[in-house]
Design a protein around this motif. Structure first.
Motif, mmCIF file in Angstrom:
data_model
loop_
_atom_site.group_PDB
_atom_site.id
_atom_site.type_symbol
_atom_site.label_atom_id
_atom_site.label_comp_id
_atom_site.label_asym_id
_atom_site.label_seq_id
_atom_site.Cartn_x
_atom_site.Cartn_y
_atom_site.Cartn_z
ATOM 1 N N LEU A 104 16.529 -29.937 14.763
ATOM 2 C CA LEU A 104 15.450 -30.153 13.800
ATOM 3 C C LEU A 104 14.226 -29.303 14.131
ATOM 4 O O LEU A 104 13.565 -28.762 13.239
ATOM 5 N N ILE A 105 13.907 -29.186 15.444
ATOM 6 C CA ILE A 105 12.779 -28.335 15.857
ATOM 7 C C ILE A 105 13.073 -26.875 15.478
ATOM 8 O O ILE A 105 12.210 -26.165 14.966
ATOM 9 N N LEU A 106 14.305 -26.408 15.692
ATOM 10 C CA LEU A 106 14.694 -25.038 15.354
ATOM 11 C C LEU A 106 14.594 -24.788 13.849
ATOM 12 O O LEU A 106 14.072 -23.756 13.403
ATOM 13 N N VAL A 107 15.045 -25.712 13.029
ATOM 14 C CA VAL A 107 14.951 -25.581 11.565
ATOM 15 C C VAL A 107 13.500 -25.533 11.126
ATOM 16 O O VAL A 107 13.115 -24.708 10.284
ATOM 17 N N ALA A 108 12.670 -26.379 11.680
ATOM 18 C CA ALA A 108 11.244 -26.385 11.323
ATOM 19 C C ALA A 108 10.600 -25.057 11.699
ATOM 20 O O ALA A 108 9.793 -24.492 10.940
ATOM 21 N N ALA A 109 10.939 -24.522 12.893
ATOM 22 C CA ALA A 109 10.380 -23.234 13.321
ATOM 23 C C ALA A 109 10.816 -22.117 12.378
ATOM 24 O O ALA A 109 10.019 -21.252 11.991
ATOM 25 N N LEU A 110 12.094 -22.103 11.990
ATOM 26 C CA LEU A 110 12.589 -21.078 11.055
ATOM 27 C C LEU A 110 11.894 -21.180 9.696
ATOM 28 O O LEU A 110 11.568 -20.170 9.070
ATOM 29 N N MET A 111 11.653 -22.388 9.224
ATOM 30 C CA MET A 111 10.959 -22.566 7.946
ATOM 31 C C MET A 111 9.539 -22.024 8.022
ATOM 32 O O MET A 111 9.056 -21.365 7.085
ATOM 33 N N LEU A 112 8.855 -22.285 9.133
ATOM 34 C CA LEU A 112 7.494 -21.770 9.294
ATOM 35 C C LEU A 112 7.485 -20.250 9.360
ATOM 36 O O LEU A 112 6.623 -19.587 8.768
ATOM 37 N N MET A 113 8.457 -19.677 10.070
ATOM 38 C CA MET A 113 8.541 -18.205 10.154
ATOM 39 C C MET A 113 8.844 -17.607 8.778
ATOM 40 O O MET A 113 8.286 -16.572 8.404
ATOM 41 N N ASN A 114 9.717 -18.248 8.015
ATOM 42 C CA ASN A 114 10.044 -17.764 6.680
ATOM 43 C C ASN A 114 8.821 -17.824 5.765
ATOM 44 O O ASN A 114 8.554 -16.888 4.996
ATOM 45 N N GLU A 115 8.074 -18.917 5.828
ATOM 46 C CA GLU A 115 6.862 -19.068 5.013
ATOM 47 C C GLU A 115 5.849 -17.984 5.353
ATOM 48 O O GLU A 115 5.219 -17.390 4.479
ATOM 49 N N GLU A 116 5.727 -17.688 6.646
ATOM 50 C CA GLU A 116 4.786 -16.647 7.082
ATOM 51 C C GLU A 116 5.223 -15.271 6.576
ATOM 52 O O GLU A 116 4.411 -14.470 6.121
ATOM 53 N N ALA A 117 6.531 -14.988 6.594
ATOM 54 C CA ALA A 117 7.051 -13.702 6.101
ATOM 55 C C ALA A 117 6.802 -13.560 4.603
ATOM 56 O O ALA A 117 6.440 -12.485 4.107
ATOM 57 N N ILE A 118 6.983 -14.630 3.849
ATOM 58 C CA ILE A 118 6.745 -14.593 2.396
ATOM 59 C C ILE A 118 5.275 -14.317 2.119
ATOM 60 O O ILE A 118 4.937 -13.491 1.254
ATOM 61 N N GLN A 119 4.381 -14.960 2.853
ATOM 62 C CA GLN A 119 2.933 -14.730 2.665
ATOM 63 C C GLN A 119 2.580 -13.282 2.984
ATOM 64 O O GLN A 119 1.806 -12.648 2.267
ATOM 65 N N ARG A 120 3.139 -12.742 4.091
ATOM 66 C CA ARG A 120 2.872 -11.355 4.478
ATOM 67 C C ARG A 120 3.357 -10.392 3.386
ATOM 68 O O ARG A 120 2.684 -9.425 3.035
#
Length: 193
Positions: A15-31
């Protein structure tokens, strides 16, 4: 340590790994959104510069459709035959006074009288510059005239819809005279009105 505790620990890490991947994906979309906005702004500025820059004058004049007509002909010595359709011609005119005549439709009239082309009249790579030169208009609002190795013609404008005159075909057996008419289909340039 029981199997259940081990399984809950692995689930917790997952669950921690999935949450981290979601945050990284959100950051990439914003960039990516920010980069897209920056690029679109640069494109808009470059387009504004291009629009403001003076446009180069083309080497060749701009030709526009000037007049369209059907050509009809019959023997100069009237033998009871009517007018025969020869071809439909479009004349394109440039503001410089040069013209290009194009045959749009042609009848099946024989052109066997025409002499063979001389070698210097067949375009070669060396004649490239000659192909970019245009002839002044022979046709005008008052008439048309031409003098070539194959024929000589002279027509007068009889009314707004008709040019009439004669043409002499230079055949190898001798000259042949024909009556000729331009029956106007459309005038698109005031030069021909």
């Amino acid at each position: 340590m029981s199997f259940t505790d081990l399984f809950i620990g692995i689930l917790f890490l997952f669950l921690i790994l999935v949450a981290a991947l979601m945050l990284m994906n959100e950051e990439a979309i914003q960039r990516e959104k920010v980069e897209t906005q920056v690029m679109s702004e640069q494109i808009r500025r470059l387009q504004a510069k291009l629009d403001a820059a003076p446009k180069p004058v083309p080497d060749l004049p701009a030709f526009r459709l000037g007049i369209v007509f059907n050509i009809y002909q019959r023997p100069a010595v009237f033998d009871g035959q009517g007018w025969t359709y020869s071809r439909t011609v479009r004349v394109f005119r440039a503001p410089t006074g040069d013209c290009i005549n194009t045959v749009w439709l042609r009848s099946n009239l024989s052109t066997a009288w025409m002499p063979p082309l001389e070698a210097e009249k067949i375009p070669t790579p060396e004649q490239h510059d000659a192909l970019q030169k245009f002839q002044p208009c022979g046709i005008s609002a008052s008439g048309d005239h031409w003098d070539t190795t194959t024929e000589t013609g002279n027509l007068k404008r009889i009314n707004p819809d008709l040019y009439s005159g004669t043409v002499t075909l230079h055949e190898k057996e001798g000259d042949v005279k024909l009556e000729i008419q331009y029956r106007i289909l459309g005038v698109y340039d005031d030069y021909f009105r």
